[in-house]
Design a protein around this motif. Structure first.
Motif, PDB file in Angstrom:
ATOM      1  N   UNK A 258       2.567 -11.714   3.161  1.00  0.00           N
ATOM      2  CA  UNK A 258       3.162 -11.767   4.509  1.00  0.00           C
ATOM      3  C   UNK A 258       2.467 -12.777   5.399  1.00  0.00           C
ATOM      4  N   UNK A 259       1.180 -12.941   5.209  1.00  0.00           N
ATOM      5  CA  UNK A 259       0.454 -13.924   6.029  1.00  0.00           C
ATOM      6  C   UNK A 259       0.964 -15.331   5.706  1.00  0.00           C
ATOM      7  N   UNK A 260       1.167 -15.618   4.425  1.00  0.00           N
ATOM      8  CA  UNK A 260       1.648 -16.960   4.043  1.00  0.00           C
ATOM      9  C   UNK A 260       3.062 -17.174   4.581  1.00  0.00           C
ATOM     10  N   UNK A 261       3.886 -16.120   4.547  1.00  0.00           N
ATOM     11  CA  UNK A 261       5.241 -16.232   5.115  1.00  0.00           C
ATOM     12  C   UNK A 261       5.138 -16.565   6.600  1.00  0.00           C
ATOM     13  N   UNK A 262       4.202 -15.915   7.272  1.00  0.00           N
ATOM     14  CA  UNK A 262       4.055 -16.103   8.720  1.00  0.00           C
ATOM     15  C   UNK A 262       3.543 -17.500   9.046  1.00  0.00           C
ATOM     16  N   UNK A 263       2.573 -17.952   8.270  1.00  0.00           N
ATOM     17  CA  UNK A 263       1.919 -19.229   8.581  1.00  0.00           C
ATOM     18  C   UNK A 263       2.847 -20.404   8.253  1.00  0.00           C
ATOM     19  N   UNK A 264       3.528 -20.313   7.119  1.00  0.00           N
ATOM     20  CA  UNK A 264       4.198 -21.502   6.570  1.00  0.00           C
ATOM     21  C   UNK A 264       5.714 -21.456   6.741  1.00  0.00           C
ATOM     22  N   UNK A 265       6.294 -20.234   6.957  1.00  0.00           N
ATOM     23  CA  UNK A 265       7.760 -20.083   7.019  1.00  0.00           C
ATOM     24  C   UNK A 265       8.423 -20.750   5.792  1.00  0.00           C
ATOM     25  N   UNK A 266       7.951 -20.446   4.586  1.00  0.00           N
ATOM     26  CA  UNK A 266       8.585 -21.043   3.397  1.00  0.00           C
ATOM     27  C   UNK A 266       9.869 -20.307   3.051  1.00  0.00           C
ATOM     28  N   UNK A 267      10.554 -20.757   1.984  1.00  0.00           N
ATOM     29  CA  UNK A 267      11.771 -20.047   1.543  1.00  0.00           C
ATOM     30  C   UNK A 267      11.392 -18.686   0.952  1.00  0.00           C
ATOM     31  N   UNK A 268      10.197 -18.608   0.409  1.00  0.00           N
ATOM     32  CA  UNK A 268       9.768 -17.321  -0.161  1.00  0.00           C
ATOM     33  C   UNK A 268       8.347 -17.428  -0.692  1.00  0.00           C
ATOM     34  N   UNK A 269       7.743 -16.263  -0.849  1.00  0.00           N
ATOM     35  CA  UNK A 269       6.363 -16.176  -1.344  1.00  0.00           C
ATOM     36  C   UNK A 269       6.304 -15.079  -2.405  1.00  0.00           C
ATOM     37  N   UNK A 270       5.488 -15.296  -3.417  1.00  0.00           N
ATOM     38  CA  UNK A 270       5.241 -14.234  -4.409  1.00  0.00           C
ATOM     39  C   UNK A 270       3.739 -14.162  -4.646  1.00  0.00           C
ATOM     40  N   UNK A 271       3.225 -12.951  -4.652  1.00  0.00           N
ATOM     41  CA  UNK A 271       1.792 -12.741  -4.936  1.00  0.00           C
ATOM     42  C   UNK A 271       1.689 -11.645  -5.990  1.00  0.00           C
ATOM     43  N   UNK A 272       0.921 -11.923  -7.034  1.00  0.00           N
ATOM     44  CA  UNK A 272       0.637 -10.905  -8.057  1.00  0.00           C
ATOM     45  C   UNK A 272      -0.879 -10.792  -8.165  1.00  0.00           C
ATOM     46  N   UNK A 273      -1.355  -9.556  -8.233  1.00  0.00           N
ATOM     47  CA  UNK A 273      -2.809  -9.363  -8.365  1.00  0.00           C
ATOM     48  C   UNK A 273      -3.068  -8.420  -9.532  1.00  0.00           C
ATOM     49  N   UNK A 274      -4.046  -8.783 -10.348  1.00  0.00           N
ATOM     50  CA  UNK A 274      -4.459  -7.876 -11.432  1.00  0.00           C
ATOM     51  C   UNK A 274      -5.960  -7.678 -11.275  1.00  0.00           C
ATOM     52  N   UNK A 275      -6.388  -6.412 -11.191  1.00  0.00           N
ATOM     53  CA  UNK A 275      -7.825  -6.212 -10.993  1.00  0.00           C
ATOM     54  C   UNK A 275      -8.307  -4.904 -11.590  1.00  0.00           C
ATOM     55  N   UNK A 276      -9.631  -4.843 -11.718  1.00  0.00           N
ATOM     56  CA  UNK A 276     -10.275  -3.639 -12.256  1.00  0.00           C
ATOM     57  C   UNK A 276     -11.047  -2.981 -11.112  1.00  0.00           C
ATOM     58  N   UNK A 277     -10.913  -1.705 -11.023  1.00  0.00           N
ATOM     59  CA  UNK A 277     -11.516  -0.947  -9.901  1.00  0.00           C
ATOM     60  C   UNK A 277     -12.762  -0.230 -10.406  1.00  0.00           C
ATOM     61  N   UNK A 278     -13.916  -0.567  -9.833  1.00  0.00           N
ATOM     62  CA  UNK A 278     -15.148   0.082 -10.308  1.00  0.00           C
ATOM     63  C   UNK A 278     -15.095   1.589 -10.059  1.00  0.00           C
ATOM     64  N   UNK A 279     -14.295   1.984  -9.086  1.00  0.00           N
ATOM     65  CA  UNK A 279     -14.223   3.436  -8.827  1.00  0.00           C
ATOM     66  C   UNK A 279     -13.489   4.148  -9.952  1.00  0.00           C
ATOM     67  N   UNK A 280     -12.783   3.368 -10.800  1.00  0.00           N
ATOM     68  CA  UNK A 280     -12.106   3.969 -11.972  1.00  0.00           C
ATOM     69  C   UNK A 280     -12.879   3.689 -13.255  1.00  0.00           C
TER      70      UNK A 280
END
Ligand SMILES: Nc1nc2c(ncn2[C@@H]2O[C@H](COP(=O)(O)OP(=O)(O)OP(=O)(O)O)[C@@H](O)[C@H]2O)c(=O)[nH]1
Ligand SMILES: [Zn+2]
Length: 319
Positions: A258-280
């Protein structure tokens, strides 16, 4: 690594409103830019309204300007009508003298701060003496924690730990104090470009807000410009800004998009995150090999499956 693929997006929104943050004003002319930004903000809003209304970032419930008592009374009588009325306007007349302007984006406020709360703004604006006072308070709290763990905070190895840990936590949550405007630094270029741009395998380190232990992984960011491109290093910097605080992975993913959409007003943005949680990994279910994947797709990535699939295959998640 940045990747570009050719694409023709005939139905791209016409023109592009560059958001106030893109003007990259530095501190000295911030006042005038604030006035400027409020009018471009209204413009931004109108272009923002053109954006797919399918997914809007959830506003923080506390992000509601104080209502004057008279307004509250009036609101009670017509609450049913209000419930079906259009969403609240951005500028709400709290009382004739002070109208509170809420930033169009709930992830970046009109000051360029990201989801600021009282405490984080205080951190940004505190004096050296207040900084030292905060550090001393944190050191005292860590000392108490060590005692409660049954440790001896006066033994040699722990003597400096309270200060070290306090400073480490301030560093690990430094995103609260960073300003999106400084991060972007005006590096937005009107290129007339509308091919997909991807920066992938961005290392991300964040802090789980439930256990105060890290979750770490990779983030992949893609966008299709309407016209303006952003300096490629700014995408990882924006990710870093929202990661360096107490987070959950779902919100982190959404806030970056959403920040990138706000800053750049592009046609669209996609973000994918893959991570490991030390709490798990280190406690709880103790699953050392599990990783969590979250995504957020906005604009043409949300409305066009072809675009979404192309992004996913280019970042190799669709393998
Ligand atoms: N879109 C795009 N940006 C590029 C390319 N090559 C360099 N850049 C970006 O150009 C921008 C220049 O931003 P500035 O803030 O003026 O330069 P800087 O201070 O060195 O920026 P940082 O690299 O973020 O420290 C940086 O974000 C670079 O990553 C490119 O091929 N495409
Ligand atoms: Zn956790």
């Amino acid at each position: 690594m940045a990747q570009e693929t050719t694409r023709d997006d005939s139905d791209s929104p016409s023109g592009s409103v560059v958001s106030p943050i893109a003007n990259g004003t530095n501190k000295k002319d911030k006042k005038s830019s604030k006035d400027k930004s409020s009018s471009s903000k209204k413009r931004a809003l109108s272009s923002g309204e053109r954006r797919s209304s399918v997914s809007k970032p959830a506003r923080d419930p506390s992000d509601k300007p104080e209502e004057s008592p008279s307004k509250k009374k009036k609101r009670k009588t017509s609450s049913t009508a209000a419930a079906v009325a259009a969403p609240p306007t951005i500028t709400e007349e709290v009382s004739p003298s002070t109208s509170v302007t809420r930033s169009p984006s709930p992830v970046i406020d009109f000051d360029g701060l990201s989801r600021p709360s009282r405490g984080t703004r205080e951190r940004l604006e505190e004096t050296e003496a207040q900084k030292q006072e905060r550090l001393d308070k944190m050191k005292g709290a860590v000392r108490t924690l060590l005692e409660c763990l049954g440790e001896d905070p006066d033994r040699e190895g722990l003597l400096a730990t309270p200060e070290r840990y306090a400073k480490a936590m301030l560093f690990l949550t430094k995103g609260y104090q960073e300003n999106v405007r400084d991060i972007v630094n005006g590096a937005i270029f009107q290129e007339g470009h509308n091919e997909m741009v991807i920066v992938k395998d961005i290392e991300v380190f964040s802090m789980c807000e439930h256990h105060l232990v890290p979750f770490t992984g990779k983030m992949h960011i893609g966008y299709i410009p309407s016209n303006a491109v952003i300096g490629i290093s700014k995408l990882p910097r924006i990710a870093e800004l929202f990661a360096r605080r107490l987070q959950i992975q779902e919100r982190l993913t959404k806030e970056v998009a959403n920040a990138i959409m706000e800053i750049l007003k592009p046609q669209g943005v996609a973000v994918v995150m893959e991570s490991s949680h030390l709490c798990m990994v280190m406690r709880g279910v103790e699953k050392t090999t599990s990783s969590t994947i979250t995504s957020c797709v906005l604009g043409c990535f949300e409305s066009r499956e072809k675009t979404r699939l192309e992004f996913l295959s280019l970042i190799g998640v669709n393998r």
